[in-house]
Enzyme design. Structure first.
Site, short mmCIF file in Angstrom:
data_model
loop_
_atom_site.label_atom_id
_atom_site.label_comp_id
_atom_site.label_asym_id
_atom_site.label_seq_id
_atom_site.Cartn_x
_atom_site.Cartn_y
_atom_site.Cartn_z
N GLY A 1 -8.17 -9.05 0.76
CA GLY A 1 -6.95 -9.41 1.48
C GLY A 1 -6.49 -10.85 1.25
N GLY B 1 -12.31 -4.62 1.94
CA GLY B 1 -13.74 -4.34 2.07
C GLY B 1 -14.30 -3.47 0.95
NE ARG C 1 -4.40 -1.53 1.74
CZ ARG C 1 -5.37 -1.77 2.61
NH1 ARG C 1 -5.23 -1.42 3.87
NH2 ARG C 1 -6.48 -2.34 2.22
CE LYS D 1 -18.66 -18.72 9.24
NZ LYS D 1 -18.95 -18.01 10.49
C1 3PG Z 1 -8.63 -1.72 4.96
O1 3PG Z 1 -7.59 -2.09 5.52
O2 3PG Z 1 -9.43 -2.50 4.43
C2 3PG Z 1 -8.89 -0.25 4.88
O3 3PG Z 1 -7.78 0.48 5.27
C3 3PG Z 1 -10.11 0.13 5.68
O4 3PG Z 1 -9.91 -0.14 7.04
P1 3PG Z 1 -11.16 -0.34 8.00
O5 3PG Z 1 -11.79 -1.65 7.63
O6 3PG Z 1 -10.61 -0.33 9.40
O7 3PG Z 1 -12.11 0.81 7.75
MG MG Z 2 -10.95 -3.95 6.55
#
Ligand code: 3PG
Ligand code: MG
Length: 391
Positions: free
Chosen positions: A350, A373, A36, A193
């Site tokens: 991820g 996310g 990142r 899931k």
């Molecule tokens: C992530 O790591 O997915 C982003 O930086 C967002 O982080 P968060 O899920 O804590 O909002």
């Molecule tokens: Mg996250």
């Protein structure tokens, strides 16, 4: 595209508030994956080249509105300086005066925006304060764009705003994969899931031509068809939901690929004794931990037919070998097709990126998203507030 880019902005002599996502994994004080950080360098360099001063805003972890030393961005400062090859000025309490006093060509890193409860509350007072620090706002944090926070959303309404280079690349790649893709489009959705990916599956059966379902969630679909999955991870209470998604796919003409054969074991551990069986022959005392070779061949044929691939989630328990075999084989195959220009391949999330790295496939994919996310929410067809605010 409704948003502006750095090309549309006059940055000479301007303070450029730049929202980045350097929420990197850290163990024992060491950054374990600097992806990142590397991926925001083009934006910082571009702003500097155009005579602007990048003021970096970012969060780190989830400090819940309180200053938390182990989540200070000062811990990331050395890695950022190393990657940039220049000094970065860290500001715990930023002010316009302090910023104006800096020499030209400075790069500023502001302390974790989430140390204030006003960040996640998207409090207009915080957005106004942030806006007072800059002349222009640049959002380069696609991976935080699913959060409507003061530094990702609120401030965008208060200054001339644009997307940074990484944000631009992410949005273009996703548009090429799901917005206006070359068809056929195949999606791979895996992971443990179904319950966490209901909206995703439901949106994808409307958008893609072939949907490959893998990982633990495939078991729920198999069980919903009346197949005995033994001791496998399975959300039996979601059988109706799984059937509804399968029915919707029939209506939309989306072909759903479930495993034809599976790798089963009696223990969930690395190197556990395993065997390949037909999907309908899972022994009552065994669990499905990976897709079998027939399934992989079937998936690779789908990749051959497709022009675009979007991938989220592993096909098996990829973190414990040999149950990473199907994921590795399918990923390598997609990587090969991508290298020869036959497939546009986009992956995110991820676990997915970790799995593709492990399979040595990520280099060859057309695009690897930095988002977890946010990638999922985008695939679900949701509007990301951080992107919407740039429009
Ligand atoms: C992530 O790591 O997915 C982003 O930086 C967002 O982080 P968060 O899920 O804590 O909002
Ligand atoms: Mg996250």
């Amino acid at each position: 595209m409704a948003w502006k880019t750095l090309d549309d902005m006059d940055l000479a002599g301007k303070r450029v508030l730049t929202r980045v996502d350097i929420n990197v994994p850290m163990e024992n004080g060491q950054v374990t994956d600097a992806t990142r950080i590397t991926r925001i360098l083009p934006t910082i360099t571009d702003i500097l080249d155009k005579g602007g001063t990048p003021i970096l805003l970012a969060h780190f972890g989830r400090p819940k509105g309180k200053p938390t030393p182990e989540m200070s961005l000062s811990l990331i400062q050395p890695d950022l300086e190393k990657a940039l090859g220049r000094d970065v000025t860290f500001m715990e309490r930023p002010s316009r005066d302090a910023i104006d006093a800096l020499p030209a060509n400075s790069v500023v890193l502001v302390e974790n925006t989430r140390f204030s409860p006003m960040e996640e509350a998207n409090d207009p007072k915080m957005a106004e304060f942030l806006a007072s620090l800059g002349d222009v706002y640049c959002n380069d944090a696609f991976s935080a764009a699913h959060r409507a926070h003061a530094s990702t959303e609120g401030v965008a309404h208060l200054l001339p705003s644009c997307a940074g280079r990484l944000m631009e690349a992410e949005l273009r790649a996703l548009e090429a994969a799901l917005g206006d893709p070359n068809r056929p489009v195949v999606a791979v959705v895996g992971g443990a899931k179904v319950s966490t990916k209901l909206d995703l599956l439901s949106n994808l059966v409307e958008k893609v031509d072939i949907l490959v379902i893998g990982g633990g969630m495939a078991n729920t679909f198999l069980a919903a068809q009346g197949i005995d999955v033994g001791k496998s991870l399975c959300e039996h209470d979601l059988a109706d939901t799984a059937r509804a998604i399968a029915d919707k796919a029939v209506t939309t003409g989306c072909e759903v690929l479930l495993p034809r054969d599976v790798v089963v074991a009696r223990e969930f551990k690395a190197g556990a004794a395993s065997e390949v069986v037909k999907t309908e022959d899972c022994p009552a005392d065994a669990m499905i931990l990976d897709a079998g070779p027939d399934s992989v061949a079937h998936i690779c044929q789908a990749f051959e037919r497709a022009k675009t691939l979007i991938w989220n989630g592993p096909l098996g328990a990829f973190e414990i070998p040999p149950f990473d075999t199907a994921t590795n084989a399918a990923a390598s195959y997609a990587a090969g097709l991508s290298r020869s220009g036959k497939l546009v391949s986009v992956a995110g999330g991820g676990d997915t990126v970790a799995a593709l790295n492990k399979a040595d496939a990520s280099e060859s994919f057309t695009y690897i998203s930095t988002a977890g996310g946010a990638f999922l929410e985008w695939m679900e067809g949701k509007t990301l507030p951080g992107v919407a605010a740039l429009g």
